[in-house]
Write a protein that holds these residues in place. Structure first.
Motif, short mmCIF file in Angstrom:
data_model
loop_
_atom_site.label_atom_id
_atom_site.label_comp_id
_atom_site.label_asym_id
_atom_site.label_seq_id
_atom_site.Cartn_x
_atom_site.Cartn_y
_atom_site.Cartn_z
N LEU A 134 6.92 0.86 -0.78
CA LEU A 134 6.22 2.15 -0.76
C LEU A 134 6.81 3.12 0.25
O LEU A 134 6.36 4.26 0.34
N SER A 135 7.82 2.70 1.01
CA SER A 135 8.30 3.53 2.11
C SER A 135 8.85 4.88 1.65
O SER A 135 8.72 5.87 2.38
N SER A 136 9.42 4.97 0.47
CA SER A 136 9.93 6.27 0.01
C SER A 136 8.77 7.24 -0.25
O SER A 136 8.88 8.44 0.04
N TYR A 137 7.66 6.72 -0.76
CA TYR A 137 6.47 7.56 -0.97
C TYR A 137 5.89 8.01 0.36
O TYR A 137 5.48 9.15 0.53
N VAL A 138 5.86 7.07 1.32
CA VAL A 138 5.35 7.40 2.66
C VAL A 138 6.22 8.49 3.29
O VAL A 138 5.71 9.46 3.85
N ALA A 139 7.52 8.34 3.17
CA ALA A 139 8.45 9.35 3.73
C ALA A 139 8.22 10.71 3.08
O ALA A 139 8.21 11.73 3.77
N ASP A 140 8.02 10.73 1.77
CA ASP A 140 7.76 12.00 1.08
C ASP A 140 6.45 12.63 1.55
O ASP A 140 6.35 13.85 1.71
N CYS A 141 5.44 11.80 1.80
CA CYS A 141 4.17 12.32 2.32
C CYS A 141 4.35 12.87 3.73
O CYS A 141 3.78 13.92 4.07
N GLN A 142 5.15 12.21 4.54
CA GLN A 142 5.40 12.69 5.91
C GLN A 142 6.10 14.05 5.88
O GLN A 142 5.84 14.91 6.72
N LYS A 143 6.99 14.24 4.91
CA LYS A 143 7.66 15.54 4.76
C LYS A 143 6.66 16.65 4.45
O LYS A 143 6.79 17.77 4.94
N VAL A 144 5.66 16.33 3.65
CA VAL A 144 4.59 17.30 3.36
C VAL A 144 3.84 17.63 4.64
O VAL A 144 3.57 18.80 4.95
N LEU A 145 3.50 16.61 5.42
CA LEU A 145 2.76 16.82 6.67
C LEU A 145 3.55 17.65 7.67
O LEU A 145 2.97 18.45 8.41
N GLU A 146 4.87 17.48 7.70
CA GLU A 146 5.71 18.25 8.62
C GLU A 146 5.61 19.74 8.36
O GLU A 146 5.83 20.54 9.27
N GLN A 147 5.28 20.12 7.15
CA GLN A 147 5.18 21.53 6.78
C GLN A 147 3.83 22.16 7.15
O GLN A 147 3.66 23.36 7.05
N GLU A 148 2.89 21.33 7.57
CA GLU A 148 1.54 21.80 7.88
C GLU A 148 1.41 22.13 9.37
O GLU A 148 1.60 21.26 10.20
N SER A 149 1.07 23.36 9.66
CA SER A 149 1.00 23.79 11.06
C SER A 149 -0.41 23.70 11.65
O SER A 149 -0.57 23.72 12.86
N GLU A 150 -1.43 23.56 10.83
CA GLU A 150 -2.81 23.61 11.32
C GLU A 150 -3.43 22.24 11.53
O GLU A 150 -4.63 22.12 11.74
N ILE A 151 -2.61 21.20 11.48
CA ILE A 151 -3.11 19.85 11.70
C ILE A 151 -2.19 19.10 12.66
O ILE A 151 -1.05 19.49 12.87
N GLU A 152 -2.73 18.04 13.22
CA GLU A 152 -1.93 17.05 13.95
C GLU A 152 -1.99 15.79 13.11
O GLU A 152 -2.99 15.53 12.42
N TYR A 153 -0.95 14.99 13.14
CA TYR A 153 -0.96 13.76 12.35
C TYR A 153 -0.17 12.68 13.07
O TYR A 153 0.67 12.95 13.92
N GLN A 154 -0.49 11.46 12.70
CA GLN A 154 0.19 10.30 13.29
C GLN A 154 0.31 9.23 12.21
O GLN A 154 -0.69 8.78 11.64
N LEU A 155 1.53 8.82 11.93
CA LEU A 155 1.78 7.74 10.98
C LEU A 155 1.43 6.41 11.63
O LEU A 155 1.76 6.17 12.80
N THR A 156 0.74 5.55 10.90
CA THR A 156 0.46 4.20 11.35
C THR A 156 1.00 3.23 10.29
O THR A 156 1.36 3.66 9.19
N PRO A 157 1.08 1.95 10.58
CA PRO A 157 1.60 1.01 9.59
C PRO A 157 0.78 0.94 8.30
O PRO A 157 1.29 0.54 7.26
N MET A 158 -0.48 1.34 8.35
CA MET A 158 -1.36 1.20 7.19
C MET A 158 -1.87 2.52 6.63
O MET A 158 -2.71 2.54 5.74
#
Length: 102
Positions: free
Chosen positions: A18-42
């Motif tokens: 699933l790591s490619s999907y996770v990476a694509d989701c992280q790219k979406v989050l990088e574009q968001e300026s009004e939130i903070e986020y943190q990737l976890t293993p789950m």
């Protein structure tokens, strides 16, 4: 400020990874300026205004579909505390202080 945990899982794909999907989701989050986020293993923790969290989760839910998945299961947990300020870092600090007392 609300804190949410989101997990987006594509179902029925040809690969168990699933790591490619996770990476694509992280790219979406990088574009968001009004939130903070943190990737976890789950999953991913998101901090921001509730309406913004829902908006971002909707975008994340679409990511596997855009990569060819035909079914997606998204889980969302929200901690919306109104009695005092809360944040990802504040929650971790609170636990760490209790651990230091031992």
């Amino acid at each position: 400020m609300p804190i949410a945990e989101v997990t987006v899982v594509p179902l029925g794909t040809e690969d168990t990874s699933l790591s490619s999907y996770v990476a694509d989701c992280q790219k979406v989050l990088e574009q968001e300026s009004e939130i903070e986020y943190q990737l976890t293993p789950m999953g991913t923790i998101i901090e921001g205004e509730l309406d913004k969290i829902f908006e971002v989760v909707k975008k994340l839910h679409q990511v596997p579909f855009e990569a060819g998945a035909l079914r997606v299961s998204t889980s969302l947990k929200i901690d919306d505390r109104r009695d005092k300020d809360a944040s990802m870092s504040q929650k971790l600090d609170s636990v760490n202080k209790k651990l230091q007392k031992d």
